[in-house]
Design an enzyme around this catalytic site. Structure first.
Site, PDB file in Angstrom:
ATOM      1  CD  GLU A 169      -5.907   5.639   0.644  1.00  0.00           C
ATOM      2  OE1 GLU A 169      -5.027   6.469   0.987  1.00  0.00           O
ATOM      3  OE2 GLU A 169      -6.047   4.532   1.191  1.00  0.00           O
ATOM      4  CG  HIS A 214       0.408   6.348  -0.315  1.00  0.00           C
ATOM      5  ND1 HIS A 214      -0.591   7.136  -0.837  1.00  0.00           N
ATOM      6  CD2 HIS A 214      -0.163   5.657   0.712  1.00  0.00           C
ATOM      7  CE1 HIS A 214      -1.720   6.918  -0.161  1.00  0.00           C
ATOM      8  NE2 HIS A 214      -1.489   6.025   0.773  1.00  0.00           N
ATOM      9  CG  HIS A 236      -1.838   1.139   1.357  1.00  0.00           C
ATOM     10  ND1 HIS A 236      -3.124   1.125   0.869  1.00  0.00           N
ATOM     11  CD2 HIS A 236      -1.666   2.373   1.903  1.00  0.00           C
ATOM     12  CE1 HIS A 236      -3.708   2.296   1.108  1.00  0.00           C
ATOM     13  NE2 HIS A 236      -2.843   3.069   1.751  1.00  0.00           N
ATOM     14  CD  GLU A 237       1.794   3.579   3.824  1.00  0.00           C
ATOM     15  OE1 GLU A 237       1.990   4.634   3.201  1.00  0.00           O
ATOM     16  OE2 GLU A 237       0.832   3.420   4.622  1.00  0.00           O
TER      17      GLU A 237
END
Lengths: 491, 491
Positions: free
Chosen positions: B290, B264, B260-261
């Site tokens: 997001e 980003h 997930h990160e």
């Protein structure tokens, strides 16, 4: 009121410097290479801001008004240190500051490749510019402060110290040090020394380093140990960032480096909390700082009683081997051998390297030596002091240090002043607490408490001479250092 | 001339923010506890400086003059984003900013102990103050911007988005999502799922994380992976600092967090280099950010083709076990189960958590709901959306999130907007490059190049609606998300 306005102003400066210290540490330890350009820009903007904070035009009025206020002695010392910081930041014309910084960056950057290439001719024109601009800066400071040119630079690193003190001091030191080197070498000739056999895995070296830092009372709630190419002690006093580098084949390099930096670190961690964000709460001088790192590295870590404690730690992390016997460690870590490289020098020959540089940088700044004649002078002094022929080897000669490349003239004496201060402290501590042997073996905490009480907690509340006099009971004197060396190396 | 003066001014602000980002990262990852007070002070001074930079009274004239200059489209977009940053920083009276920040800190701080104590009554008065001051701020912003109160806050996180768009969008989403949850759960009932058996040593989890980051194209020359209690993606776009936390018993938590990160992070690393130090070079919105993290975590990482690549990596680091079979991983990581906690929610039920919060925060800000009635509304919506009885369980109910405690109303919709954007991007990418299966298996780089070309390199040069329209070929639409879910969970 003006004092508190000033204090608030300098606290803000300290906060900015805090961010710079942490981001500088990060740059050396954590940052991936691709982040460097953005970091350099960010730190450049910060440097400008710090400079602007010190150039604030309201400061002159605040200082004038604060002088009229009724201040306690701590505040008076604080005011004097704020004034010193302000004076040093505003004394030189902005053009000169910029030109010097530019010439220094250029010369230092080129030096990084010219040194390995042994290229003195390529270095000389860049260095001449650095010297010319440094002389100009020294002259401006000298005029304003009523000092000689060289003294005005010395004042930046060792406030209160003068060439008129150093000249006879170093002459005296030279007088007995050079024969002592010969005497020690004669004694050590044929002495059996077993070098420890590696490899020493890095994880074990790090664990050993942490053990030793704990033994030396490093406060891990206010600091940490990491890795960088050039070891340093950075961060802020509430959060000291110590670094080392590991060589799998050599356990002593990282270990002794960690112990040295732990001395710096404990001084930082011990600075007076009440004054932490103000100049008066900072370390007294480069020489006093070095006295603490050398006390840890030389007075403590190469002491037979310490090596007796180190021996089982080495065995725990790397297994047993004959080289780890305390006696052998003591012979190993007190081996004296003249060499060309200052940073590799032992405790006894180190001051010769420093005095050589002092002679040269003083004469460079006073206009008695021109940069083009530096190598001859270097070779001559190396021959005189250490009996080494260094002709043509610029890389391991006058190109070996970074200090002069960016114009940091006046710094070198701090190393040997530190060694002299440390020896005076050792004697005073011994008089008050008893033999170092017993203390190291049974109660090392008492040693640190003594240093805290006599050095660390005073920050810059006293000047160096007074700090030393109160701590050691005497003025600066090379004799305790001589006794320390004779006892350790000839005793 | 004025444009370049502005650009220079905002670049300096960016440099300060760089220092804050690195020191903030350090605070969460490296700093020893004893360093916190000094760090907080230093960061406080930095925040003031950044604020002062945005309050500079010369800015109004510079903006007025820059509007008259002949600027290219990039500079025009850049000017608009500088203006937005200036507007947001200067729109509220300083007293209100300070009062809100104080009330927010107080409430957030208390929340850290009140939440575990399930103490709604203790939380309420603090929260009422936060709501009152946030309403005041929203009203001031609403007046100045000609928006409704809630929209004026939404504008901070998702510029251009309005309640008038969200209301029907979420109504439509709710219409099919709630039945879909039931349908999926019915289908999954009795499906065999084997949980991986731990422990999973942290060194192995970290090595796996690095492998997966490499697979996902993370640029380690411009970033790194570390550990923090609350994982985040920080640093600056030239040096992205990603964090995770490891649980020896659970390999998925850190792994999915890292993925997930990394989404980003790649967005940050891909932002337009030419505009990096200016607002227009920053990420477009929280929702777009997001969309990238969710694209990586959901579209990519839970795709069967990705799990087929993950399976041998798991085996390499932790040995073979039946749970690591690709089919089992696919069932495991697409398991749907309504729960009380948003951050633990699966891809399908997650939007229900967001819509619930949207309903509540919109009505809180528009004055249609009072804080004391929040728990009833929460319980009612939890019952309606997820069929859960949450009465009395404040800890896992309306006290679970940090967002409202410091007044960050308007943030929550970004999560679900991100999911909708991601699904639109997935469809567009599939139309242009072919099935995701093949790409993931053979050429994942093509996926990242596509995201770079359509999202990352645009920074804030386009508004969100235009960015989405150009990238996906259509306006915001929940249908692609519905198709994505139906295909993955019922296909």
């Amino acid at each position: 009121m003006s004092y508190s306005t000033l204090a608030n102003h300098f606290e803000q400066l300290h906060h900015l410097q805090h961010l710079g210290a942490i981001c500088g540490w990060d740059q050396a330890t954590m940052m991936p290479p691709g982040g460097n350009e953005a970091r350099a820009n960010a730190l450049g903007t910060l440097a400008e801001l710090c400079h602007r904070q010190l150039q604030d035009e309201r400061l002159a009025d605040w200082f004038a008004a604060a002088e009229e206020e009724s201040l306690n002695p701590g505040q008076q010392a604080s005011l004097a240190e704020m004034r010193r910081a302000w004076r040093d930041a505003t004394l030189l014309p902005a053009d000169l500051v910029r030109a010097r910084s530019l010439a220094g960056s250029r010369c230092e950057h080129a030096w990084r490749s010219l040194r390995p290439a042994n290229d003195w001719a390529g270095f000389l024109p860049l260095f001449e510019e650095v010297v010319a601009l440094s002389r100009e800066a020294a002259a401006a400071r000298a005029d304003a402060l009523g000092l000689s040119r060289y003294d005005s630079l010395l004042e930046l690193y060792e406030p209160g110290m003068r060439g008129a003190t150093l000249d006879p001091l170093f002459a005296q030191l030279r007088g007995w040090l050079l024969p002592l080197i010969d005497e020690v070498r004669e004694k050590q000739r044929g002495e059996p020394v077993l070098p420890p056999a590696g490899p020493f895995p890095i994880a074990g070296q790090k664990a050993l380093g942490l053990d030793v830092m704990n033994l030396l009372g490093f406060d891990f709630n206010h600091g940490r140990l990491d890795v960088s190419v050039h070891p340093f002690c950075g961060g802020v006093s509430e959060d000291v960032r110590l670094t080392t580098r590991y060589d799998e084949q050599d356990v002593a390099q990282a270990l002794m480096g960690i112990i040295h930096e732990t001395g710096h670190a404990r001084y930082e961690q011990g600075l007076p909390a009440a004054w932490r964000a103000l100049p008066v709460g900072q370390a007294r001088s480069m020489g006093v700082h070095e006295s603490q790192s050398l006390f840890f590295e030389m007075q403590l870590a190469r002491h037979p009683a310490f090596l007796a404690r180190l021996s089982p730690l080495l065995e725990r992390h790397f297994g047993s081997q004959p080289a780890f016997a305390p006696d052998n460690l003591a012979r190993l870590y007190t081996r004296v051998e003249p060499g060309r490289i200052r940073v590799d020098a032992d405790e006894v020959t180190y001051p010769a390297h420093v005095m050589l540089r002092y002679d040269i940088e003083r004469d460079l700044m006073e206009g008695r030596l021109e940069p083009r004649h530096l190598p001859e002078r270097w070779d001559q002094l190396m021959q005189d002091y250490l009996g080494l022929d260094t002709r043509g080897d610029y890389r391991n000669g006058c190109l070996q240090d970074i200090h002069w490349t960016d114009g940091s003239f006046g710094y070198f004496p701090s190393y040997t002043l530190g060694a002299l201060y440390a020896a005076q402290l050792e004697e005073a501590l011994g008089r008050q607490l008893g033999p170092l042997d017993d203390l190291i073996g049974q109660d090392p905490g008492a040693i640190f408490d003594w240093l805290d009480q006599h050095i660390w907690r005073h920050g810059s509340l006293l000047d160096t001479a007074e700090l030393l006099r109160r701590a050691s009971g005497q003025a600066l004197d090379p004799e305790p250092f001589r006794r320390h060396l004779r006892q350790r190396y000839l005793g």
